[in-house]
Design a protein around this motif. Sequence first.
Motif, PDB file in Angstrom:
ATOM      1  N   GLU A  61       1.024  -1.296  -0.057  1.00  0.00           N
ATOM      2  CA  GLU A  61      -0.125  -0.102  -0.059  1.00  0.00           C
ATOM      3  C   GLU A  61       0.692   1.226  -0.047  1.00  0.00           C
ATOM      4  OE1 GLU A  61      -2.765   0.131   3.061  1.00  0.00           O
ATOM      5  OE2 GLU A  61      -3.876  -2.142   2.534  1.00  0.00           O
ATOM      6  N   LYS A  62       1.964   1.034   0.385  1.00  0.00           N
ATOM      7  CA  LYS A  62       3.025   2.263   0.415  1.00  0.00           C
ATOM      8  C   LYS A  62       3.734   2.637  -0.845  1.00  0.00           C
ATOM      9  CE  LYS A  62       3.840   1.836   5.160  1.00  0.00           C
ATOM     10  NZ  LYS A  62       5.085   1.534   6.408  1.00  0.00           N
ATOM     11  N   LEU A  63       3.457   1.884  -1.956  1.00  0.00           N
ATOM     12  CA  LEU A  63       4.060   2.338  -3.274  1.00  0.00           C
ATOM     13  C   LEU A  63       2.918   3.000  -4.052  1.00  0.00           C
ATOM     14  CD1 LEU A  63       4.844  -1.425  -4.573  1.00  0.00           C
ATOM     15  CD2 LEU A  63       6.288   0.140  -3.155  1.00  0.00           C
ATOM     16  N   ILE A  64       3.525   4.443  -4.320  1.00  0.00           N
ATOM     17  CA  ILE A  64       2.937   5.428  -4.924  1.00  0.00           C
ATOM     18  C   ILE A  64       3.515   5.784  -6.312  1.00  0.00           C
ATOM     19  CG2 ILE A  64       1.791   7.524  -4.970  1.00  0.00           C
ATOM     20  CD1 ILE A  64       0.821   5.619  -2.757  1.00  0.00           C
ATOM     21  N   PHE A  65       2.845   5.606  -7.327  1.00  0.00           N
ATOM     22  CA  PHE A  65       3.588   5.857  -8.609  1.00  0.00           C
ATOM     23  C   PHE A  65       3.662   7.565  -8.793  1.00  0.00           C
ATOM     24  CE2 PHE A  65       1.361   1.856 -10.000  1.00  0.00           C
ATOM     25  CZ  PHE A  65       2.568   1.377 -10.335  1.00  0.00           C
ATOM     26  N   SER A  66       4.943   8.006  -9.187  1.00  0.00           N
ATOM     27  CA  SER A  66       5.331   9.421  -9.125  1.00  0.00           C
ATOM     28  C   SER A  66       6.144   9.757 -10.402  1.00  0.00           C
ATOM     29  CB  SER A  66       6.280   9.564  -7.867  1.00  0.00           C
ATOM     30  OG  SER A  66       7.334   8.681  -7.968  1.00  0.00           O
ATOM     31  N   HIS A  67       6.723  10.780 -10.305  1.00  0.00           N
ATOM     32  CA  HIS A  67       7.891  11.396 -11.365  1.00  0.00           C
ATOM     33  C   HIS A  67       7.097  11.121 -12.648  1.00  0.00           C
ATOM     34  CE1 HIS A  67      10.185  11.205  -7.578  1.00  0.00           C
ATOM     35  NE2 HIS A  67      10.869  12.183  -8.217  1.00  0.00           N
ATOM     36  N   GLY A  68       8.064  10.517 -13.496  1.00  0.00           N
ATOM     37  CA  GLY A  68       7.687  10.133 -14.953  1.00  0.00           C
ATOM     38  C   GLY A  68       6.420   9.401 -15.225  1.00  0.00           C
ATOM     39  N   THR A  69       6.295   8.536 -14.359  1.00  0.00           N
ATOM     40  CA  THR A  69       4.930   7.501 -14.507  1.00  0.00           C
ATOM     41  C   THR A  69       3.769   8.158 -14.233  1.00  0.00           C
ATOM     42  OG1 THR A  69       6.484   5.612 -13.831  1.00  0.00           O
ATOM     43  CG2 THR A  69       4.292   5.350 -13.684  1.00  0.00           C
ATOM     44  N   ALA A  70       3.737   9.159 -13.251  1.00  0.00           N
ATOM     45  CA  ALA A  70       2.587   9.922 -12.627  1.00  0.00           C
ATOM     46  C   ALA A  70       2.308  10.803 -13.678  1.00  0.00           C
ATOM     47  CB  ALA A  70       2.805  10.394 -11.405  1.00  0.00           C
ATOM     48  N   LEU A  71       3.311  11.383 -14.387  1.00  0.00           N
ATOM     49  CA  LEU A  71       3.013  12.440 -15.456  1.00  0.00           C
ATOM     50  C   LEU A  71       2.227  11.595 -16.489  1.00  0.00           C
ATOM     51  CD1 LEU A  71       6.403  14.200 -15.038  1.00  0.00           C
ATOM     52  CD2 LEU A  71       4.398  15.044 -14.367  1.00  0.00           C
ATOM     53  N   TYR A  72       2.757  10.536 -16.672  1.00  0.00           N
ATOM     54  CA  TYR A  72       2.317   9.822 -17.983  1.00  0.00           C
ATOM     55  C   TYR A  72       0.598   9.715 -17.700  1.00  0.00           C
ATOM     56  CZ  TYR A  72       1.309   5.918 -21.022  1.00  0.00           C
ATOM     57  OH  TYR A  72       0.509   4.937 -21.876  1.00  0.00           O
ATOM     58  N   LEU A  73       0.621   8.878 -16.678  1.00  0.00           N
ATOM     59  CA  LEU A  73      -1.003   8.733 -16.245  1.00  0.00           C
ATOM     60  C   LEU A  73      -1.843   9.836 -16.203  1.00  0.00           C
ATOM     61  CD1 LEU A  73      -0.388   5.842 -13.500  1.00  0.00           C
ATOM     62  CD2 LEU A  73      -1.196   5.736 -16.061  1.00  0.00           C
ATOM     63  N   HIS A  74      -1.146  10.981 -15.862  1.00  0.00           N
ATOM     64  CA  HIS A  74      -1.920  12.260 -15.794  1.00  0.00           C
ATOM     65  C   HIS A  74      -2.152  13.145 -17.165  1.00  0.00           C
ATOM     66  CE1 HIS A  74      -2.804  13.042 -11.608  1.00  0.00           C
ATOM     67  NE2 HIS A  74      -1.354  13.118 -11.399  1.00  0.00           N
ATOM     68  N   GLY A  75      -1.338  12.423 -17.973  1.00  0.00           N
ATOM     69  CA  GLY A  75      -1.675  12.987 -19.377  1.00  0.00           C
ATOM     70  C   GLY A  75      -0.591  14.283 -19.587  1.00  0.00           C
ATOM     71  N   LEU A  76       0.407  14.382 -18.602  1.00  0.00           N
ATOM     72  CA  LEU A  76       1.345  15.501 -18.596  1.00  0.00           C
ATOM     73  C   LEU A  76       2.445  15.040 -19.412  1.00  0.00           C
ATOM     74  CD1 LEU A  76       1.048  17.065 -15.071  1.00  0.00           C
ATOM     75  CD2 LEU A  76       0.288  17.989 -17.229  1.00  0.00           C
ATOM     76  N   SER A  77       2.647  13.813 -19.860  1.00  0.00           N
ATOM     77  CA  SER A  77       3.844  13.478 -20.718  1.00  0.00           C
ATOM     78  C   SER A  77       3.232  12.379 -21.654  1.00  0.00           C
ATOM     79  CB  SER A  77       5.001  12.810 -19.706  1.00  0.00           C
ATOM     80  OG  SER A  77       5.906  12.099 -20.267  1.00  0.00           O
ATOM     81  N   ASP A  78       3.611  12.453 -22.887  1.00  0.00           N
ATOM     82  CA  ASP A  78       3.385  11.452 -23.911  1.00  0.00           C
ATOM     83  C   ASP A  78       4.467  10.253 -23.966  1.00  0.00           C
ATOM     84  OD1 ASP A  78       5.446  12.599 -25.247  1.00  0.00           O
ATOM     85  OD2 ASP A  78       4.025  13.803 -26.553  1.00  0.00           O
ATOM     86  N   ARG A  79       5.483  10.285 -22.990  1.00  0.00           N
ATOM     87  CA  ARG A  79       6.296   9.230 -23.364  1.00  0.00           C
ATOM     88  C   ARG A  79       6.107   7.981 -22.461  1.00  0.00           C
ATOM     89  NH1 ARG A  79      12.554  10.365 -22.723  1.00  0.00           N
ATOM     90  NH2 ARG A  79      12.176  11.956 -24.308  1.00  0.00           N
ATOM     91  N   VAL A  80       5.834   6.878 -22.953  1.00  0.00           N
ATOM     92  CA  VAL A  80       5.290   5.504 -22.057  1.00  0.00           C
ATOM     93  C   VAL A  80       6.580   5.379 -21.106  1.00  0.00           C
ATOM     94  CG1 VAL A  80       4.600   3.299 -22.356  1.00  0.00           C
ATOM     95  CG2 VAL A  80       3.687   4.960 -23.798  1.00  0.00           C
ATOM     96  N   PRO A  81       6.530   4.966 -20.150  1.00  0.00           N
ATOM     97  CA  PRO A  81       7.743   4.729 -19.184  1.00  0.00           C
ATOM     98  C   PRO A  81       8.185   3.598 -19.323  1.00  0.00           C
ATOM     99  CG  PRO A  81       5.563   4.995 -17.784  1.00  0.00           C
ATOM    100  CD  PRO A  81       5.171   5.396 -19.275  1.00  0.00           C
ATOM    101  N   HIS A  82       9.617   3.423 -19.616  1.00  0.00           N
ATOM    102  CA  HIS A  82      10.271   2.208 -19.770  1.00  0.00           C
ATOM    103  C   HIS A  82      10.437   1.582 -18.270  1.00  0.00           C
ATOM    104  CE1 HIS A  82      10.331   2.423 -24.115  1.00  0.00           C
ATOM    105  NE2 HIS A  82      10.866   3.421 -23.933  1.00  0.00           N
ATOM    106  N   GLU A  83      10.655   2.733 -17.492  1.00  0.00           N
ATOM    107  CA  GLU A  83      10.755   2.348 -15.846  1.00  0.00           C
ATOM    108  C   GLU A  83       9.702   3.033 -15.233  1.00  0.00           C
ATOM    109  OE1 GLU A  83      15.225   1.849 -14.478  1.00  0.00           O
ATOM    110  OE2 GLU A  83      14.696   3.856 -15.085  1.00  0.00           O
TER     111      GLU A  83
END
Length: 198
Positions: A69-91
Amino acid sequence: MEISVELLKSLFELHDGVITAKELAEAGFTRTLLYICLLNGWLIKESHGRYVLADNQPDEFRMIQNRSEKLIFSHGTALYLHGLSDRVPHELDITVPQGDNVSRIKRDYDNTRFHYCKKEIWGLGITEATTPQGYTVKIYDHERCICDLIKDKKSVDTQIYSQAMREYFSGKCNPRKIVKYAREFNIEEKVRTYMEVL
C-alpha cells in the motif's frame, strides 16, 4: 469444488487481475485445486503467494502496486498517467517512505526506479488514476509531481521535464496548492519563479 475458466475469470476480475493464495483459499480453492490450476497452465505464479490468469495480460501498474500500500506512482510514471507526458515509461517511478524495504519488489521487477522521501511528506498529494488497461492505481497529483520534478531536476529527462512544466503551468496550474506543496519541499522560490516565467 468444480473449476471452470469462467469462475476463475470472474474471481480475478474481482481482484483486479491479481489474486493472493489467501484470497483463493477464501473463495474455496484448496491447495490441491491451486496446484491443479498451476499444473494445467490456467494460472501463473506472479510472485510469492500471488497469481495471475495465464491467458490474461496482467496490468503491470496494478500488479506492482498490489505488493504494498506504500507504493505510489510518481515522477515520469505519474506524469504519463496524468497526461502531462506522452512518453510511455520504460521504468516505473515509485515513491515510498524512507526506511521501507523494497528489495523483493526490485528483484521481481527490474523495470522499477524507487524514490524515497520523508515519512511526513510521503502522503502529500496522493490521488488515483486509471491505467491504460482500465485499473485504478494510486499516484501523486499534478502539484506533487511538479514539485518532485523541480526537486529532482538533475535526474529527470530534459524532454519530460520541459513538457510537464509547460503543460502544467500553461493550463492545469493550481497556484495556491502548488505553493503550499512547495513550502513542504523547501522549493517555494523556485516554484514562484516558474509561475512568473511560464
